[in-house]
Write a protein that holds these residues in place. Structure first.
Motif, PDB file in Angstrom:
ATOM      1  N   ILE A  86      -1.379  -2.423 -11.113  1.00 49.96           N
ATOM      2  CA  ILE A  86      -2.300  -2.397  -9.970  1.00 49.96           C
ATOM      3  C   ILE A  86      -2.921  -1.018  -9.830  1.00 49.96           C
ATOM      4  O   ILE A  86      -4.142  -0.875  -9.665  1.00 49.96           O
ATOM      5  CB  ILE A  86      -1.577  -2.809  -8.667  1.00 49.96           C
ATOM      6  CG1 ILE A  86      -1.181  -4.285  -8.724  1.00 49.96           C
ATOM      7  CG2 ILE A  86      -2.469  -2.538  -7.444  1.00 49.96           C
ATOM      8  CD1 ILE A  86      -0.222  -4.707  -7.610  1.00 49.96           C
ATOM      9  N   ARG A  87      -2.083   0.031  -9.917  1.00 48.03           N
ATOM     10  CA  ARG A  87      -2.609   1.402  -9.812  1.00 48.03           C
ATOM     11  C   ARG A  87      -3.592   1.692 -10.940  1.00 48.03           C
ATOM     12  O   ARG A  87      -4.643   2.294 -10.709  1.00 48.03           O
ATOM     13  CB  ARG A  87      -1.473   2.426  -9.798  1.00 48.03           C
ATOM     14  CG  ARG A  87      -0.745   2.493  -8.466  1.00 48.03           C
ATOM     15  CD  ARG A  87       0.190   3.692  -8.362  1.00 48.03           C
ATOM     16  NE  ARG A  87       1.239   3.700  -9.359  1.00 48.03           N
ATOM     17  CZ  ARG A  87       2.417   3.093  -9.217  1.00 48.03           C
ATOM     18  NH1 ARG A  87       2.705   2.444  -8.108  1.00 48.03           N
ATOM     19  NH2 ARG A  87       3.309   3.139 -10.170  1.00 48.03           N
ATOM     20  N   ALA A  88      -3.284   1.263 -12.148  1.00 46.23           N
ATOM     21  CA  ALA A  88      -4.180   1.491 -13.287  1.00 46.23           C
ATOM     22  C   ALA A  88      -5.504   0.765 -13.078  1.00 46.23           C
ATOM     23  O   ALA A  88      -6.572   1.320 -13.377  1.00 46.23           O
ATOM     24  CB  ALA A  88      -3.510   1.028 -14.580  1.00 46.23           C
ATOM     25  N   ALA A  89      -5.444  -0.457 -12.570  1.00 47.79           N
ATOM     26  CA  ALA A  89      -6.674  -1.216 -12.327  1.00 47.79           C
ATOM     27  C   ALA A  89      -7.532  -0.540 -11.264  1.00 47.79           C
ATOM     28  O   ALA A  89      -8.754  -0.521 -11.365  1.00 47.79           O
ATOM     29  CB  ALA A  89      -6.336  -2.647 -11.896  1.00 47.79           C
ATOM     30  N   ARG A  90      -6.896   0.030 -10.267  1.00 39.45           N
ATOM     31  CA  ARG A  90      -7.644   0.717  -9.213  1.00 39.45           C
ATOM     32  C   ARG A  90      -8.290   1.995  -9.729  1.00 39.45           C
ATOM     33  O   ARG A  90      -9.319   2.412  -9.223  1.00 39.45           O
ATOM     34  CB  ARG A  90      -6.726   1.048  -8.041  1.00 39.45           C
ATOM     35  CG  ARG A  90      -6.356  -0.161  -7.224  1.00 39.45           C
ATOM     36  CD  ARG A  90      -5.486   0.222  -6.065  1.00 39.45           C
ATOM     37  NE  ARG A  90      -5.238  -0.912  -5.186  1.00 39.45           N
ATOM     38  CZ  ARG A  90      -4.576  -0.824  -4.042  1.00 39.45           C
ATOM     39  NH1 ARG A  90      -4.088   0.338  -3.648  1.00 39.45           N
ATOM     40  NH2 ARG A  90      -4.404  -1.895  -3.308  1.00 39.45           N
ATOM     41  N   GLU A 130       0.827  -1.210   0.000  1.00 45.78           N
ATOM     42  CA  GLU A 130       0.000   0.000   0.000  1.00 45.78           C
ATOM     43  C   GLU A 130       0.859   1.257   0.000  1.00 45.78           C
ATOM     44  O   GLU A 130       0.541   2.224  -0.675  1.00 45.78           O
ATOM     45  CB  GLU A 130      -0.972   0.000   1.184  1.00 45.78           C
ATOM     46  CG  GLU A 130      -2.137  -0.939   0.975  1.00 45.78           C
ATOM     47  CD  GLU A 130      -2.898  -0.689  -0.322  1.00 45.78           C
ATOM     48  OE1 GLU A 130      -3.150   0.482  -0.697  1.00 45.78           O
ATOM     49  OE2 GLU A 130      -3.225  -1.694  -0.986  1.00 45.78           O
ATOM     50  N   TRP A 131       1.956   1.231   0.757  1.00 42.71           N
ATOM     51  CA  TRP A 131       2.854   2.387   0.769  1.00 42.71           C
ATOM     52  C   TRP A 131       3.424   2.623  -0.627  1.00 42.71           C
ATOM     53  O   TRP A 131       3.423   3.745  -1.124  1.00 42.71           O
ATOM     54  CB  TRP A 131       3.993   2.180   1.776  1.00 42.71           C
ATOM     55  CG  TRP A 131       4.897   3.365   1.829  1.00 42.71           C
ATOM     56  CD1 TRP A 131       4.760   4.458   2.613  1.00 42.71           C
ATOM     57  CD2 TRP A 131       6.056   3.594   1.021  1.00 42.71           C
ATOM     58  NE1 TRP A 131       5.764   5.357   2.350  1.00 42.71           N
ATOM     59  CE2 TRP A 131       6.576   4.853   1.370  1.00 42.71           C
ATOM     60  CE3 TRP A 131       6.693   2.853   0.032  1.00 42.71           C
ATOM     61  CZ2 TRP A 131       7.709   5.378   0.770  1.00 42.71           C
ATOM     62  CZ3 TRP A 131       7.821   3.388  -0.570  1.00 42.71           C
ATOM     63  CH2 TRP A 131       8.314   4.638  -0.195  1.00 42.71           C
ATOM     64  N   ALA A 132       3.906   1.564  -1.268  1.00 44.34           N
ATOM     65  CA  ALA A 132       4.506   1.698  -2.596  1.00 44.34           C
ATOM     66  C   ALA A 132       3.483   2.166  -3.626  1.00 44.34           C
ATOM     67  O   ALA A 132       3.799   2.982  -4.501  1.00 44.34           O
ATOM     68  CB  ALA A 132       5.119   0.367  -3.025  1.00 44.34           C
ATOM     69  N   LEU A 133       2.254   1.690  -3.519  1.00 38.82           N
ATOM     70  CA  LEU A 133       1.202   2.121  -4.449  1.00 38.82           C
ATOM     71  C   LEU A 133       0.794   3.564  -4.191  1.00 38.82           C
ATOM     72  O   LEU A 133       0.627   4.343  -5.130  1.00 38.82           O
ATOM     73  CB  LEU A 133      -0.017   1.202  -4.328  1.00 38.82           C
ATOM     74  CG  LEU A 133       0.179  -0.229  -4.781  1.00 38.82           C
ATOM     75  CD1 LEU A 133      -1.024  -1.081  -4.402  1.00 38.82           C
ATOM     76  CD2 LEU A 133       0.460  -0.310  -6.275  1.00 38.82           C
ATOM     77  N   THR A 134       0.653   3.927  -2.948  1.00 39.66           N
ATOM     78  CA  THR A 134       0.228   5.278  -2.589  1.00 39.66           C
ATOM     79  C   THR A 134       1.264   6.326  -2.969  1.00 39.66           C
ATOM     80  O   THR A 134       0.918   7.395  -3.464  1.00 39.66           O
ATOM     81  CB  THR A 134      -0.059   5.362  -1.074  1.00 39.66           C
ATOM     82  OG1 THR A 134      -1.081   4.417  -0.763  1.00 39.66           O
ATOM     83  CG2 THR A 134      -0.504   6.748  -0.661  1.00 39.66           C
TER      84      THR A 134
END
Length: 112
Positions: A73-77, A50-54
Motif C-alpha cells: 500500500i505504501r509503495a502504491a501511494r 492510516e496510523w500503521a501506514l504513516t
C-alpha cells in the motif's frame, strides 16, 4: 468527549498477542482470518490503517493488513502518477479494499 481512535476499536477487549502472529504470514492464515473478522466491523479501522501506514508499523496485523500488505500500500501511494511518467501507477489501496487490525492498549497485554 473526544475519544482517541484506539478507545473505539473493536479489538479493545481482545488479547493483543493475537494481532502479532509469530512466523510467516502464510503459516498463520487462519489466525489472520480471525483477526480480519474482528477488524471488518471495527469503527476505527480506517484510522488504524492510516496510523500503521504513516508510522511504517513493521509488525503485526493492523486494520486487517499484514506487514507485506502495508508495504505494498505504501509503495502504491509513493508510485509516480501515470500522467507524469507515461506508465500506469499501481492503484492505491484504501481501508475499504484492505481488511482492518486495530491498535489499542489491552489490560495485561502489550500496547497495540
Amino acid at each position: 468527549m473526544n475519544l482517541h481512535w484506539t478507545e473505539t476499536a473493536s479489538c479493545v477487549s481482545v488479547d493483543a498477542d493475537l494481532f502479532f502472529p509469530l512466523g510467516d504470514e502464510t503459516v498463520h492464515a487462519e489466525q489472520i482470518a480471525e483477526i480480519r473478522r474482528v477488524c471488518a466491523a471495527c469503527p476505527a479501522a480506517r484510522r488504524c490503517l492510516e496510523w500503521a501506514l504513516t508510522t511504517g508499523e513493521p509488525e503485526g496485523i493492523w486494520a486487517g493488513t499484514t506487514p507485506g500488505e502495508r508495504r505494498r500500500i505504501r509503495a502504491a501511494r509513493k508510485a509516480p502518477s501515470a500522467a507524469v511518467t507515461g506508465t500506469p501507477a499501481a492503484p492505491a489501496a484504501t481501508a475499504s479494499t484492505a481488511p482492518a487490525p486495530v491498535s489499542v492498549k489491552v489490560s495485561g497485554g502489550r500496547a497495540r
